[in-house]
Design a protein around this motif. Sequence first.
Motif, PDB file in Angstrom:
ATOM      1  N   SER A   1       0.830  -1.203   0.000  1.00 23.21           N
ATOM      2  CA  SER A   1       0.000   0.000   0.000  1.00 23.21           C
ATOM      3  C   SER A   1       0.868   1.259   0.000  1.00 23.21           C
ATOM      4  N   ARG A   2       1.929   1.235   0.813  1.00 23.09           N
ATOM      5  CA  ARG A   2       2.828   2.393   0.861  1.00 23.09           C
ATOM      6  C   ARG A   2       3.573   2.551  -0.457  1.00 23.09           C
ATOM      7  N   LEU A   3       3.973   1.435  -1.032  1.00 24.41           N
ATOM      8  CA  LEU A   3       4.733   1.471  -2.277  1.00 24.41           C
ATOM      9  C   LEU A   3       3.898   2.065  -3.413  1.00 24.41           C
ATOM     10  N   ASN A   4       2.643   1.618  -3.504  1.00 24.71           N
ATOM     11  CA  ASN A   4       1.755   2.135  -4.555  1.00 24.71           C
ATOM     12  C   ASN A   4       1.547   3.628  -4.399  1.00 24.71           C
ATOM     13  N   SER A   5       1.343   4.089  -3.138  1.00 26.32           N
ATOM     14  CA  SER A   5       1.122   5.526  -2.928  1.00 26.32           C
ATOM     15  C   SER A   5       2.346   6.325  -3.325  1.00 26.32           C
ATOM     16  N   ILE A   6       3.542   5.783  -3.001  1.00 31.62           N
ATOM     17  CA  ILE A   6       4.783   6.484  -3.347  1.00 31.62           C
ATOM     18  C   ILE A   6       4.954   6.555  -4.861  1.00 31.62           C
ATOM     19  N   GLN A   7       4.665   5.445  -5.547  1.00 27.41           N
ATOM     20  CA  GLN A   7       4.803   5.450  -7.005  1.00 27.41           C
ATOM     21  C   GLN A   7       3.844   6.458  -7.639  1.00 27.41           C
ATOM     22  N   ASP A   8       2.604   6.490  -7.150  1.00 28.57           N
ATOM     23  CA  ASP A   8       1.641   7.477  -7.672  1.00 28.57           C
ATOM     24  C   ASP A   8       2.144   8.885  -7.417  1.00 28.57           C
ATOM     25  N   PHE A   9       2.683   9.108  -6.221  1.00 33.79           N
ATOM     26  CA  PHE A   9       3.207  10.419  -5.843  1.00 33.79           C
ATOM     27  C   PHE A   9       4.347  10.835  -6.777  1.00 33.79           C
ATOM     28  N   VAL A  10       5.250   9.885  -7.050  1.00 35.55           N
ATOM     29  CA  VAL A  10       6.396  10.165  -7.927  1.00 35.55           C
ATOM     30  C   VAL A  10       5.934  10.423  -9.353  1.00 35.55           C
ATOM     31  N   ASP A  11       5.008   9.598  -9.848  1.00 33.85           N
ATOM     32  CA  ASP A  11       4.531   9.742 -11.221  1.00 33.85           C
ATOM     33  C   ASP A  11       3.798  11.058 -11.451  1.00 33.85           C
ATOM     34  N   GLU A  12       3.277  11.620 -10.366  1.00 29.40           N
ATOM     35  CA  GLU A  12       2.579  12.908 -10.473  1.00 29.40           C
ATOM     36  C   GLU A  12       3.515  14.090 -10.252  1.00 29.40           C
ATOM     37  N   GLY A  13       4.826  13.813 -10.215  1.00 25.94           N
ATOM     38  CA  GLY A  13       5.810  14.888 -10.090  1.00 25.94           C
ATOM     39  C   GLY A  13       6.301  15.125  -8.681  1.00 25.94           C
ATOM     40  N   GLY A  14       5.875  14.303  -7.729  1.00 25.02           N
ATOM     41  CA  GLY A  14       6.298  14.479  -6.347  1.00 25.02           C
ATOM     42  C   GLY A  14       7.730  14.029  -6.137  1.00 25.02           C
ATOM     43  N   PHE A  15       8.327  14.480  -5.038  1.00 25.33           N
ATOM     44  CA  PHE A  15       9.705  14.079  -4.731  1.00 25.33           C
ATOM     45  C   PHE A  15       9.908  14.096  -3.215  1.00 25.33           C
ATOM     46  N   PHE A  16      11.005  13.444  -2.774  1.00 29.48           N
ATOM     47  CA  PHE A  16      11.331  13.352  -1.355  1.00 29.48           C
ATOM     48  C   PHE A  16      12.665  14.055  -1.113  1.00 29.48           C
ATOM     49  N   PRO A  17      12.656  15.136  -0.353  1.00 29.01           N
ATOM     50  CA  PRO A  17      13.907  15.870  -0.133  1.00 29.01           C
ATOM     51  C   PRO A  17      14.819  15.229   0.910  1.00 29.01           C
ATOM     52  N   ASN A  18      14.295  14.305   1.729  1.00 24.40           N
ATOM     53  CA  ASN A  18      15.141  13.692   2.760  1.00 24.40           C
ATOM     54  C   ASN A  18      15.933  12.523   2.187  1.00 24.40           C
ATOM     55  N   SER A  19      17.090  12.293   2.768  1.00 26.07           N
ATOM     56  CA  SER A  19      18.049  11.337   2.207  1.00 26.07           C
ATOM     57  C   SER A  19      17.741   9.898   2.588  1.00 26.07           C
ATOM     58  N   LEU A  20      18.047   8.984   1.674  1.00 24.43           N
ATOM     59  CA  LEU A  20      18.096   7.564   2.009  1.00 24.43           C
ATOM     60  C   LEU A  20      19.379   7.314   2.795  1.00 24.43           C
ATOM     61  N   ILE A  21      19.341   6.375   3.721  1.00 25.02           N
ATOM     62  CA  ILE A  21      20.537   6.006   4.481  1.00 25.02           C
ATOM     63  C   ILE A  21      20.945   4.608   4.036  1.00 25.02           C
ATOM     64  N   ILE A  22      22.186   4.468   3.574  1.00 22.00           N
ATOM     65  CA  ILE A  22      22.649   3.163   3.114  1.00 22.00           C
ATOM     66  C   ILE A  22      24.017   2.855   3.731  1.00 22.00           C
TER      67      ILE A  22
END
Length: 750
Positions: free
Chosen positions: A265-286
């Motif tokens: 459910s979270r993954l689908n919402s994120i993909q929709d968000f990205v496809d609509e031009g959304g972005f995440f300014p916080n960093s991934l930690i690896i």
Amino acid sequence: MTKEFENILIGKKLESEKRSRTQEYNFLKIEHKKINEYLENNWELEKVLKITTKIKKLKSYNELFINKSWKLFFNLGFEQMNGRQVLVGDVTIDIIAADDETVLFVFCESSKEAQKRQSLLTSLVKIIENKLNLINYAREQFPGTKKKYSYIFMTNNYILPDQDLVFMKQKNIIYFNEESIKYYEELSGHLGRAARFQLLGYLFTGQKIPGMDNRIPAIEGKMGGHKYYSFSIEPEKLLKIGYVLHRNNANKQMMPTYQRIIKKSRLNSIQDFVDEGGFFPNSLIINIEKEDLNFDRSDKQVLDAISRIGVLHLPQSYRSAYIIDGQHRLYGYANSEYASKNSIPVVAFVNLDRKEQIKLFMDINENQKAVSKNLRTTLNADLLWESENFFERKTALKSQISQSLGEDLDSPLYQRIIVGENPKTDYCSITLESVKKALDDSDFLEKYDKKSNKLLEIGTLDIGNNDETSLILLRFLKEYFIYIEKGLESEWKESNKTNSFIVINSGIYSLIRILNDIVNYLVKRENFDFKEMNKEEVKNEISPYLDSIIEFYKSTSKDELILIKKSYGAGGRIKYWRTLQRAINKNYPEFCPEGMKEYWQNNDMRFNNDSYDMIRDIETYINKDFKEKLINYYGDDWFKSGLPRKVYDEAMQLAASKNYDKLKEDEVSPWTCLNTIHYREIAVKKENWLHIFSNAYTMPGEEKISGGKDAKTKWIEKFSRIRNENHHTYSITEKEFEFLEKIRTWLIRV
């Protein structure tokens, strides 16, 4: 462009093959006159057509398993796969799955018999003997391409002996059991074809990814004593080298692991968000696992800055970067067109120890709902395994054994214990805490003082080393539960809440405790050393006592078992355990663990009936006497003036709730809605105690005790506790009976 070769399907033919493998039946069209011949061979009539007859036959169990496995690799995103089994040399390949860089040879073995214990070494040896033939076959099918090869052996309903597992590890054959298959099915359901990256990272760890551009502009810095790089990267690049250490039995050999499974459910919402031009300014930690990363520092630097700018050369290999935080953000790009068009910010630590990764993961999620108590308990098992504090080491060992009992295929408690963030169901309802608590209360392991690290007690199955002790105790517990399961097969498998009496929290707790009692008894009586005894010797010694337990379950009525089961909390566990002790004692009188006789002297319910008669008399008297005294002092306004505000509000609310559906003449008064403990609150109200209750409700002999009105009314609290115990499951002790007699004689003067 993908090319189709002999036996390898692509495109529409591959889609068609997938539809065929999804069906449970094989279908065939035959001449009308041949119908009887086929019906005699277990075919069924499907439909009579104009020229032919359509018939069907249920696919074999093995074919269904192969098809299920084939569909898994299709769903993982492999675009070139076989359409039928392929014989190469003298080995049959069940599944061939390929992409532009890899070829997987998959071999399947299944059994209808649940969890069959059998070696499959002959089949494994055949695979190794034909490795060169398999590679040559792949080169014929995919000419002009340089591929990586992996050999996967998949089983269903098999528990393989250690020799098979060791052989596969030595010969680089990847083993998938039900847990591994389930994990990748779930992962592909969430990630779609992007889940292939996770699989390839697992299969080809450390191997080079051909053609990958690994250079990235970055800033080098230090934080918390660790080197890190900060950069922005296209998600598709990080997907190739990234890996998520999901807390799952499929990744057990990579312990310690710490991540939750990705939520669709979270993954689908994120993909929709990205496809609509959304972005995440916080960093991934690896975390990048490489001793020395190549970092080309730029000629131009800020002289006084600690950080340095330059070009970072990322590893060009599978599973070289572990995603500590941000897996949903990363995989949200997996099926998006922006995977190559956007870039995402990353903070990359270098060569962090796995336990440091766990600590960082837990710190990041400390104030979030993401890390559940059960998962935190699971992670602590890894963090404390080699702690310098021996108490913590044993805590980790008990947690690990509890988890393994629920995760190992050869355990009768497989999938019955809630591990990590697995959901609770009627079938899977045993908590890790219940199993660990039983081990805490047993003597199998060494006991240490938490503060001083001093050894307090030697364990009956502890040899001092966590790894070796884990093997001994875990095997011992499995064999024990297997014996009980065989003796009570239908009862053990029962998952209906009403009818389940054994595989429940109090039941498993008690079975572990009674095993501990048996071991202690034999150690003391016969001077046995269970650490040195083989499996058959142990079985011969403990089985007579286990048979008494089995006999108890079979001979005890359902109503009696329900009464035992309905005893909740710590007292309920103890009662269940003591009941099993008494069952063995009935057949073996010399078996009398410490505290058993005293427990049953205090818990035989012989005082219950008389006690509850006294409780009823005392409560009736107090209710009437309190009301009369309040009326005499306050007059008509007695209810509001005599009750503390909190008690008044609660009584009014309870009465309103009870009267909502009643006729006027049937309504109850708020006074009758008071609980026993409310009388104490009324009595200690300042003016009430001083002018109404101090003399009448201070027990004889307690007039001068310290603590004032709170101490002098403590007896009401004790009375309330006894009154609230369940009459059917709680046994009133002799001391409690004497206390009630004293109260009744004093108040009612009988």
